[in-house]
Design a protein around this motif. Sequence first.
Motif, PDB file in Angstrom:
ATOM      1  N   TRP A 117       6.141  -3.946  -0.432  1.00 21.87           N
ATOM      2  CA  TRP A 117       6.784  -2.646  -0.639  1.00 21.87           C
ATOM      3  C   TRP A 117       6.225  -1.618   0.330  1.00 21.87           C
ATOM      4  CZ3 TRP A 117       7.324  -1.552  -6.613  1.00 21.87           C
ATOM      5  CH2 TRP A 117       8.174  -2.516  -7.172  1.00 21.87           C
ATOM      6  N   GLU A 118       4.905  -1.621   0.500  1.00 20.33           N
ATOM      7  CA  GLU A 118       4.298  -0.675   1.442  1.00 20.33           C
ATOM      8  C   GLU A 118       4.818  -0.914   2.856  1.00 20.33           C
ATOM      9  OE1 GLU A 118      -0.037   0.635  -0.193  1.00 20.33           O
ATOM     10  OE2 GLU A 118       0.093  -1.288   0.813  1.00 20.33           O
ATOM     11  N   ARG A 119       4.849  -2.180   3.272  1.00 22.41           N
ATOM     12  CA  ARG A 119       5.312  -2.491   4.627  1.00 22.41           C
ATOM     13  C   ARG A 119       6.749  -2.052   4.822  1.00 22.41           C
ATOM     14  NH1 ARG A 119       2.505  -7.490   3.912  1.00 22.41           N
ATOM     15  NH2 ARG A 119       4.457  -8.571   3.533  1.00 22.41           N
ATOM     16  N   ARG A 120       7.571  -2.232   3.786  1.00 25.35           N
ATOM     17  CA  ARG A 120       8.976  -1.857   3.916  1.00 25.35           C
ATOM     18  C   ARG A 120       9.105  -0.346   4.081  1.00 25.35           C
ATOM     19  NH1 ARG A 120      13.614   1.114   2.694  1.00 25.35           N
ATOM     20  NH2 ARG A 120      15.150  -0.003   3.912  1.00 25.35           N
ATOM     21  N   VAL A 121       8.412   0.435   3.249  1.00 24.66           N
ATOM     22  CA  VAL A 121       8.482   1.892   3.348  1.00 24.66           C
ATOM     23  C   VAL A 121       7.947   2.357   4.696  1.00 24.66           C
ATOM     24  CG1 VAL A 121       7.615   4.063   2.406  1.00 24.66           C
ATOM     25  CG2 VAL A 121       8.414   2.265   0.847  1.00 24.66           C
ATOM     26  N   VAL A 122       6.805   1.802   5.116  1.00 25.15           N
ATOM     27  CA  VAL A 122       6.228   2.194   6.399  1.00 25.15           C
ATOM     28  C   VAL A 122       7.185   1.883   7.544  1.00 25.15           C
ATOM     29  CG1 VAL A 122       4.393   1.647   8.046  1.00 25.15           C
ATOM     30  CG2 VAL A 122       3.826   2.045   5.648  1.00 25.15           C
ATOM     31  N   SER A 123       7.915   0.773   7.430  1.00 24.61           N
ATOM     32  CA  SER A 123       8.777   0.352   8.534  1.00 24.61           C
ATOM     33  C   SER A 123       9.951   1.288   8.768  1.00 24.61           C
ATOM     34  CB  SER A 123       9.299  -1.070   8.277  1.00 24.61           C
ATOM     35  OG  SER A 123      10.289  -1.087   7.258  1.00 24.61           O
ATOM     36  N   VAL A 124      10.338   2.068   7.755  1.00 23.86           N
ATOM     37  CA  VAL A 124      11.496   2.962   7.922  1.00 23.86           C
ATOM     38  C   VAL A 124      11.140   4.433   7.734  1.00 23.86           C
ATOM     39  CG1 VAL A 124      13.188   1.209   7.248  1.00 23.86           C
ATOM     40  CG2 VAL A 124      12.184   2.689   5.474  1.00 23.86           C
ATOM     41  N   LEU A 125       9.892   4.731   7.370  1.00 22.24           N
ATOM     42  CA  LEU A 125       9.539   6.102   7.008  1.00 22.24           C
ATOM     43  C   LEU A 125       9.784   7.085   8.149  1.00 22.24           C
ATOM     44  CD1 LEU A 125       8.440   8.094   4.971  1.00 22.24           C
ATOM     45  CD2 LEU A 125       6.116   7.427   5.609  1.00 22.24           C
ATOM     46  N   ASP A 126       9.377   6.733   9.354  1.00 19.19           N
ATOM     47  CA  ASP A 126       9.581   7.647  10.481  1.00 19.19           C
ATOM     48  C   ASP A 126      11.065   7.900  10.725  1.00 19.19           C
ATOM     49  OD1 ASP A 126       6.895   7.944  10.880  1.00 19.19           O
ATOM     50  OD2 ASP A 126       6.766   6.571  12.588  1.00 19.19           O
ATOM     51  N   GLY A 127      11.864   6.852  10.623  1.00 19.21           N
ATOM     52  CA  GLY A 127      13.300   7.006  10.833  1.00 19.21           C
ATOM     53  C   GLY A 127      13.953   7.869   9.768  1.00 19.21           C
ATOM     54  N   ARG A 135       6.414   1.389 -11.319  1.00 18.27           N
ATOM     55  CA  ARG A 135       5.539   0.464 -10.599  1.00 18.27           C
ATOM     56  C   ARG A 135       5.247   0.978  -9.190  1.00 18.27           C
ATOM     57  NH1 ARG A 135       2.014  -3.962 -10.947  1.00 18.27           N
ATOM     58  NH2 ARG A 135       2.354  -5.381  -9.205  1.00 18.27           N
ATOM     59  N   ALA A 136       6.266   1.543  -8.551  1.00 15.53           N
ATOM     60  CA  ALA A 136       6.100   2.021  -7.180  1.00 15.53           C
ATOM     61  C   ALA A 136       5.058   3.119  -7.088  1.00 15.53           C
ATOM     62  CB  ALA A 136       7.435   2.516  -6.626  1.00 15.53           C
ATOM     63  N   GLY A 137       4.921   3.917  -8.146  1.00 11.75           N
ATOM     64  CA  GLY A 137       3.901   4.955  -8.139  1.00 11.75           C
ATOM     65  C   GLY A 137       2.512   4.394  -7.940  1.00 11.75           C
ATOM     66  N   THR A 138       2.275   3.198  -8.482  1.00 10.31           N
ATOM     67  CA  THR A 138       0.980   2.533  -8.295  1.00 10.31           C
ATOM     68  C   THR A 138       0.918   1.830  -6.952  1.00 10.31           C
ATOM     69  OG1 THR A 138       0.762   2.193 -10.683  1.00 10.31           O
ATOM     70  CG2 THR A 138      -0.581   0.789  -9.252  1.00 10.31           C
ATOM     71  N   VAL A 139       1.979   1.083  -6.645  1.00  9.02           N
ATOM     72  CA  VAL A 139       2.009   0.283  -5.425  1.00  9.02           C
ATOM     73  C   VAL A 139       1.883   1.144  -4.177  1.00  9.02           C
ATOM     74  CG1 VAL A 139       3.561  -1.155  -4.025  1.00  9.02           C
ATOM     75  CG2 VAL A 139       3.294  -1.623  -6.457  1.00  9.02           C
ATOM     76  N   LEU A 140       2.541   2.314  -4.195  1.00 12.82           N
ATOM     77  CA  LEU A 140       2.580   3.165  -3.005  1.00 12.82           C
ATOM     78  C   LEU A 140       1.574   4.308  -3.063  1.00 12.82           C
ATOM     79  CD1 LEU A 140       6.472   3.392  -2.631  1.00 12.82           C
ATOM     80  CD2 LEU A 140       4.907   1.835  -1.457  1.00 12.82           C
ATOM     81  N   GLY A 141       0.628   4.223  -3.984  1.00 14.70           N
ATOM     82  CA  GLY A 141      -0.326   5.312  -4.162  1.00 14.70           C
ATOM     83  C   GLY A 141      -1.099   5.641  -2.899  1.00 14.70           C
ATOM     84  N   ASP A 142      -1.678   4.620  -2.252  1.00 14.08           N
ATOM     85  CA  ASP A 142      -2.475   4.871  -1.038  1.00 14.08           C
ATOM     86  C   ASP A 142      -1.611   5.443   0.076  1.00 14.08           C
ATOM     87  OD1 ASP A 142      -4.676   3.944  -2.350  1.00 14.08           O
ATOM     88  OD2 ASP A 142      -4.648   1.943  -1.431  1.00 14.08           O
ATOM     89  N   LEU A 143      -0.392   4.910   0.214  1.00 17.98           N
ATOM     90  CA  LEU A 143       0.514   5.409   1.249  1.00 17.98           C
ATOM     91  C   LEU A 143       0.822   6.886   1.031  1.00 17.98           C
ATOM     92  CD1 LEU A 143       3.656   3.636   2.630  1.00 17.98           C
ATOM     93  CD2 LEU A 143       3.843   5.969   1.799  1.00 17.98           C
ATOM     94  N   CYS A 144       1.039   7.261  -0.232  1.00 17.80           N
ATOM     95  CA  CYS A 144       1.358   8.663  -0.531  1.00 17.80           C
ATOM     96  C   CYS A 144       0.166   9.580  -0.218  1.00 17.80           C
ATOM     97  CB  CYS A 144       1.781   8.814  -1.991  1.00 17.80           C
ATOM     98  SG  CYS A 144       3.381   8.067  -2.372  1.00 17.80           S
ATOM     99  N   VAL A 145      -1.030   9.096  -0.488  1.00 15.77           N
ATOM    100  CA  VAL A 145      -2.217   9.888  -0.145  1.00 15.77           C
ATOM    101  C   VAL A 145      -2.287  10.076   1.363  1.00 15.77           C
ATOM    102  CG1 VAL A 145      -4.741   9.888  -0.122  1.00 15.77           C
ATOM    103  CG2 VAL A 145      -3.509   9.250  -2.207  1.00 15.77           C
ATOM    104  N   GLU A 146      -2.059   8.997   2.106  1.00 13.38           N
ATOM    105  CA  GLU A 146      -2.084   9.084   3.567  1.00 13.38           C
ATOM    106  C   GLU A 146      -0.987  10.009   4.095  1.00 13.38           C
ATOM    107  OE1 GLU A 146      -1.855   5.188   5.173  1.00 13.38           O
ATOM    108  OE2 GLU A 146      -3.620   4.454   4.096  1.00 13.38           O
ATOM    109  N   ALA A 147       0.143  10.071   3.365  1.00 13.85           N
ATOM    110  CA  ALA A 147       1.252  10.928   3.795  1.00 13.85           C
ATOM    111  C   ALA A 147       1.018  12.386   3.420  1.00 13.85           C
ATOM    112  CB  ALA A 147       2.560  10.435   3.182  1.00 13.85           C
TER     113      ALA A 147
END
Length: 406
Positions: free
Chosen positions: A102-112, A163-175
Motif C-alpha cells: 500500500w505504501e509503495r502504491r501511494v508513493v508511486s502516484v503521490l507526486d502525480g 487499516r490504511a491509517g495504520t499502514v500509511l502512518g509513517d508515510l503521513c508523518v513524512e508528508a
Amino acid sequence: MRVLLVALAPSHLLCMVPLAWAARAAGHEVAVAGREPVAEAARRAGLCAFEVAEAGPEAAPASPNRGEVRAEPAFAGMAALLRRRGDGAVPGRSWVAGSHPWERRVVSVLDGYLAAARSWRTDLILCDPIEFTGLVVGGMLDVPVVVQRWGGPDSLSSEAISRAGTVLGDLCVEAGIGALPAPALTVDPCPPSLRSPAAGPASPMRFVPYNGAGALPAWSRGRDARRRVCVSFGLFGTQAAVHGDEFVRGGGLAGRYRTLAAALARRPDVETVFSVPQEVRGELGELPGPVRVAPWIPLDAALRAGDLVIHHGGIGTAMTACVRGAVQLLMPPPHPVFLDCATSLAARGVGRTLDETEQEDAESLTRTVHEMLDSAAEEEQARELATEIAEQPSPAEVIADVLGCL
C-alpha cells in the motif's frame, strides 16, 4: 468550486460519475486524476482527466494502444491473492501482507496526484474509498476530502480506510500531515436495507447506474414480452481472461458460459444475452440454443423488472440490476467484496448465490436457473428494493451536502 475525483480503478470511477455530473450540472468545475485506464474511463464519461503515471520499479507499463484491454495492476494483485488461497476458501478478511504494498502504491502516484491537484487549483477532492492517495493529498493541501462508497453491501471499504491509517502512518508523518486525515463526509449509495452493519455512518444517496459509454445495440432498445436473461462477469471477468486465470476453482469463463447456455437452451420463453470478453469468445465454440453474444451489455438500458441477471457479484452489476428490479443469480469468486455482495443480496431476498462447488456442478446450476425462472419468489422483493432505491436522495440533491464541506 473546483472538484477533483480520484479513483483506483475504472470500475470504481463508474459509480462516482453520476455525482460528478451533478457537480457539473450545478455549475462547478470537475476533473478526474488517475492512471491511464481511469483517465480513459473519465474521458468516455465526458469528464476532463489528468493521466497520472506511476513512478518506480513496480509502475505499470503504458498501453501501446488506447482502448486496448490490458492487465490491470489492481486485478493482478487480486488474481495473485486468489491463487495463494489455493482452494478458494476465504475464512476472513484478506489484507495484503504487511504495509509495504500500500505504501509503495501511494508513493508511486503521490507526486502525480499532487501535481494534478495543484494544477487544478482543487477546492475539494471526491475520493474512491480505497484510493488512499486522495486522503493524503487532501491533508497535504489542506483540502477537504469526501469519500464515496461503491454503492453495494460493503464493509470492506470502511475497514480499509481504518487499516490504511495504520499502514500509511509513517508515510503521513513524512508528508508532514501527522496522520491519514479522516474524510470530511462519506456518501453511501447503498440502500439502507442492504447496507452492512459493519459500514460506518454515511450520508445516503440514490444509486444511479452508469455502466460506461457506448452505442446502444438495436436488440437492447426493442424487445418482446419474454423475460431477458443477461449473463455478465463484468470487468473482473475480462481481467481474469486477460491474466489467463481460472475465474473460480475448476474452470474458466468459457466453461461457465457453455454451462449456462446449455441450462437456458430449453427455455424458449426467455431471451438470453451473454456479455463475453473478446479474449474468451474464441474459446466458446458453438453454443446450444439461441444465445445473443455481445462484447458489452448496457445493463442500465437493457434490463426491466423481472429480468434475471447472472453475474459474479460485482457491485456495479448488482446495483444496476437492483435499480431495475431484476432478480439475480450470483456466482462469486472467492474474494470478500464479491462474497459480501452475493451474501447480502441473497439475504435481502432479491437473488440466490451459488458457492464454488455448486458453480462447478452443471446439474445444480441448471436446476437453480430453472427454479428462478419458474418462481416469483424473488421478483416481489426485487421490486420493493427498486422502490427503496428510488426513494433515496438523488446525486443532484446530495451535491449540496458534498460542497457544504468547503
